[in-house]
Enzyme design. Structure first.
Site, PDB file in Angstrom:
ATOM      1  N   ALA A 229      35.368  92.393  75.020  1.00 22.51           N
ATOM      2  CA  ALA A 229      36.545  91.749  74.359  1.00 22.51           C
ATOM      3  C   ALA A 229      37.713  92.973  73.852  1.00 22.51           C
ATOM      4  O   ALA A 229      37.418  94.034  73.418  1.00 22.51           O
ATOM      5  CB  ALA A 229      36.379  91.073  72.886  1.00 22.51           C
ATOM      6  N   GLU A 230      38.900  92.800  74.301  1.00 19.18           N
ATOM      7  CA  GLU A 230      40.238  93.407  74.101  1.00 19.18           C
ATOM      8  C   GLU A 230      41.015  92.683  72.923  1.00 19.18           C
ATOM      9  O   GLU A 230      41.747  91.689  73.598  1.00 19.18           O
ATOM     10  CB  GLU A 230      40.662  94.075  75.144  1.00 19.18           C
ATOM     11  CG  GLU A 230      41.874  95.193  74.917  1.00 19.18           C
ATOM     12  CD  GLU A 230      43.071  94.667  75.028  1.00 19.18           C
ATOM     13  OE1 GLU A 230      43.720  94.511  73.745  1.00 19.18           O
ATOM     14  OE2 GLU A 230      43.638  94.348  75.643  1.00 19.18           O
ATOM     15  N   CYS A 231      41.220  93.081  71.933  1.00 15.87           N
ATOM     16  CA  CYS A 231      41.719  92.241  70.762  1.00 15.87           C
ATOM     17  C   CYS A 231      43.060  92.615  70.062  1.00 15.87           C
ATOM     18  O   CYS A 231      43.319  92.452  69.084  1.00 15.87           O
ATOM     19  CB  CYS A 231      40.757  91.968  69.663  1.00 15.87           C
ATOM     20  SG  CYS A 231      39.222  91.248  70.442  1.00 15.87           S
TER      21      CYS A 231
END
Length: 485
Positions: A229-231
């Site tokens: 995940a890149e948030c």
């Protein structure tokens, strides 16, 4: 990152590699059937096919740039940058997959002296990629091309605001490689993304808000499907004593205003030592005032791709000024529909929204600090930890600050330089997510390690057999003490 999005006004043009609708299961089944043949290809064969795809992408770059610009509203120069970065990453992933993932021999150690030990990496199977709207090509390609190079099939769900890029990728991959079902695109809203997470993929690569990431994780947890995940981020720049202010100001303006500020690793906060603050603010203000935003391909930057994002930008500006910050360029009135003029804010309290939350617009906060240590403390106070940058007159001090900055990647003397270097892993910590794409770490992110041992000779003692003797046990005890005391 991806914010909550609204459906496009028109259905995207579909292709044989694209599935429109609310059910991604057919695409996942097709990818599942195609995956074994793709995985059985040699690294060289996959490399050649991916490089063929890259060459087709570059030969049709003008077409792709038009698609990106049409989907997002960004000028052609920004779209060209996406294509260039993506081509570099496809090239690196294709060229380096064998070196990183192929089986290799490792040391066996004393207890395994009779064994030959090897470790290699196998493809996961089918990877689901959920992409954003701000960089609809570059960001998802950081997962797509590395997953493909590692031997996986991919089902790509682009943002509902930018479906054209996803359709284009599926089309050109099929044309270049002849493996149409290895990369499939599914279009639709957030419900399609949620369904993809539950459709039996072997891993999900997600780019979006921390709130949406939690929902993705909850869905994936039901089947123990791993995710990367890149948030998003709230990236800080530190301007230390002796910094080249002209270079730092230019980098800050591009990092904050490029792509209308809709950049996860864009510059949102700048901490400048007291003696340089006034001069730095003036340079940034002069540069930002000369920008020409607009809806034309030649504009410096375009509109907010997500219309509701403009209201978030307005809220952050208003909150900063209400709390005592100063708008030295622009202000609340800079927000006009989906177009936002450049805004420079100074002396903004650290608990203001413009400092704590992701603004994702063409604004920048420049706050003064007593020294670089205070700058580092403030930079690290954020719950986000994606990227950062440091400008200093001392190379040693700059490196020390970069190493202690709470971020997944830091550039010294530049902004977002790490994104252009395919060999470097990319990803964040905290609210910015987890896992890594790009580089060797990115290839391994979409693989599973496989360990194999092979006995090469028989030892004079055998303690892993019930035929072991007292002499074997005594010798083992003696070796243990000699080696570890």
């Amino acid at each position: 990152m991806t914010k909550a999005t609204t459906p496009p006004t028109e259905e995207p043009t579909t292709s044989p590699g694209t599935d429109a609708g609310d059910d991604p299961h057919p695409a996942v089944r097709a990818a599942r059937q195609a995956a074994p043949d793709w995985a059985r290809l040699s690294f060289k064969d996959r490399r050649d096919l991916l490089l063929r795809w890259k060459r087709l992408m570059v030969s049709r770059a003008d077409e792709l740039i038009d698609v990106i610009s049409s989907d997002t509203g960004k000028p052609h120069a920004d779209a060209l940058l996406e294509v260039s970065l993506s081509a570099e990453h496809v090239h690196w992933a294709a060229k380096n997959a064998q070196r990183v993932l192929a089986p290799r021999r490792v040391g066996s150690g004393l207890l395994g002296i009779d064994q030959v030990a090897t470790v290699g990496y196998e493809p996961l199977g089918v990877v689901g990629v959920i992409g954003p709207w701000n960089y609809p090509l570059f960001t998802p390609m950081g997962s797509i091309c590395y997953a493909l190079a590692a031997g996986n099939a991919v089902v790509f769900k682009p943002s509902e605001l930018t479906p054209g890029v996803g359709v284009w990728l599926a089309d050109t991959f099929a044309t270049a490689t002849g493996h149409g079902d290895v990369l499939r695109t599914v279009t639709g809203g957030g419900d399609v993304g949620a369904a993809l997470c539950a459709a039996g993929v072997d891993k999900v690569a997600f780019t979006g808000s921390a709130g949406t990431a939690r929902k993705v994780m909850a869905t994936c947890a039901e089947t123990l499907t791993p995710i990367v995940a890149e948030c998003g981020g709230k990236d800080a720049m530190i301007v230390d004593s002796g910094a080249d202010l002209t270079r730092a100001a230019s980098a800050a303006v591009f990092g904050a205003m490029g792509n209308a500020g809709q950049t996860c690793v864009g510059v949102e906060r700048v901490y400048v030592v007291e003696e340089l603050h006034a001069a730095f603010v003036q340079k940034v203000t002069d540069l930002a005032a000369g920008l020409s935003p607009g809806n034309t391909p030649e504009a410096d930057y375009g509109p907010m791709t997500l219309p509701s994002q403009a209201e978030t930008v307005r809220e952050h500006i208003a909150d900063a000024v209400t709390r005592g910050g100063t708008a030295v360029l622009g202000g609340v009135d800079s927000v006009a529909g989906t177009m936002v003029g450049p805004v420079v804010l100074t002396d903004v309290p650290e608990d203001a929204l413009a400092v704590t939350d992701e603004t994702f617009g063409p604004t920048i906060v420049i706050n003064r600090v007593a020294d670089a240590e205070e700058a580092l403390r403030r930079a690290n106070a954020s719950g986000y930890g994606l990227g950062g940058s440091v400008f200093s007159g001392s190379r040693t001090r700059a490196m020390g600050l970069a190493r202690r900055m709470r971020a997944g990647a830091v550039s010294i003397g530049a902004v977002v330089a790490f994104a252009a270097i395919p060999a470097l892993p990319f990803g964040g910590i905290g609210l910015s997510g987890f896992g890594r794409i790009h580089g060797a770490d990115g290839l391994r992110e979409f693989s599973r390690a496989k360990s194999i041992t092979r006995r090469r000779f028989t030892l004079p003692i055998d303690v892993t057999s019930f035929s072991r003797t007292r002499k074997d046990i005594a010798l083992t005890r003696s070796l243990l003490k000699r080696r570890h005391t």
